[in-house]
Enzyme design. Structure first.
Site, PDB file in Angstrom:
ATOM      1  N   GLU A  59       0.803  -1.224   0.000  1.00  0.00           N
ATOM      2  CA  GLU A  59       0.000   0.000   0.000  1.00  0.00           C
ATOM      3  C   GLU A  59       0.840   1.281   0.000  1.00  0.00           C
ATOM      4  O   GLU A  59       0.345   2.344  -0.337  1.00  0.00           O
ATOM      5  CB  GLU A  59      -0.917   0.013   1.241  1.00  0.00           C
ATOM      6  N   ARG A 105      10.444   4.078  -2.639  1.00  0.00           N
ATOM      7  CA  ARG A 105       9.977   5.256  -1.919  1.00  0.00           C
ATOM      8  C   ARG A 105      10.313   6.510  -2.729  1.00  0.00           C
ATOM      9  O   ARG A 105      11.085   6.464  -3.681  1.00  0.00           O
ATOM     10  CB  ARG A 105      10.617   5.349  -0.524  1.00  0.00           C
TER      11      ARG A 105
END
Length: 206
Positions: A59, A105
């Site tokens: 997620e 990220r």
């Protein structure tokens, strides 16, 4: 069809990468001065500027990465400096908590940035040389769920393996990854030459 100007831009990026990679090997003693030129041309003609990474998903980086996983095209970067990666770029890096794993990220800050917490109890600090701060895109997640720098702190730039430039979630759901404007301009000729969606979809391991 790739235009001639795009090919020239691609070749320039590839030559720059070949020189940087070869020089790095020379500096650490992997090759000697007589092998330097041969290594540059070998990297230029035989190497690629991208590789495919298969992710199990999650997620944290939705919707760039599907919760069920997919294939990512990653741009190789020989020099991980503020002239090669930029705030806003999505990067593939070593997991600070599980050294054998990789995570995706987004770069939120680079060396020299002052980090100020929303919690007044936390003292401001400046990112040191070759440090960066990474965050998950899914802001709805708490730090422990997002598993980003809010949890594990600054990350060494040397832990970055490359910039994520294309995401294939399924054979019919895929597209460019939105990075910083500078990065997307630099990566455009690389995508034009090396992106093969059919090949990514065929080899998708998820």
């Amino acid at each position: 069809m790739v235009s001639l100007s795009t090919w020239f831009r691609y070749a320039a990026h590839k030559f720059e990468y070949s020189i940087s990679l070869t020089w790095k090997k020379y500096n650490v003693g992997q090759i000697n001065s007589t092998e330097l030129t041969d290594a540059i041309w070998k990297n230029f003609f035989q190497g690629k500027l991208t590789f495919t990474h298969w992710t199990k998903g999650g997620e944290a980086m939705a919707p760039i990465v599907s919760p069920t996983g997919g294939a990512l095209l990653v741009r190789k970067l020989a020099n991980l400096s503020p002239t090669q990666v930029f705030v806003g770029d999505v990067v593939l890096l070593k997991d600070p908590e599980k050294s054998d794993d990789l995570i995706i990220r987004r770069l939120a800050a680079l060396e020299g940035y002052e980090m100020v917490s929303s919690d007044e109890k936390d003292e401001p600090f400046v990112l040191e040389k070759d440090q960066c701060w990474v965050l998950a895109d899914n802001q709805a997640l708490k730090p422990k769920e997002a598993r980003d720098s809010r949890l594990f702190g600054p990350v060494p730039m040397t832990d970055i393996l490359g910039r994520v430039i294309y995401s294939l979630r399924t054979a019919v759901d895929h597209g460019l990854v939105e990075n910083s404007g500078i990065a997307m301009n630099q990566d455009a000729p690389v995508l034009a030459v090396e992106l093969d969606v059919e090949e990514m979809a065929k080899n998708n391991k998820t």
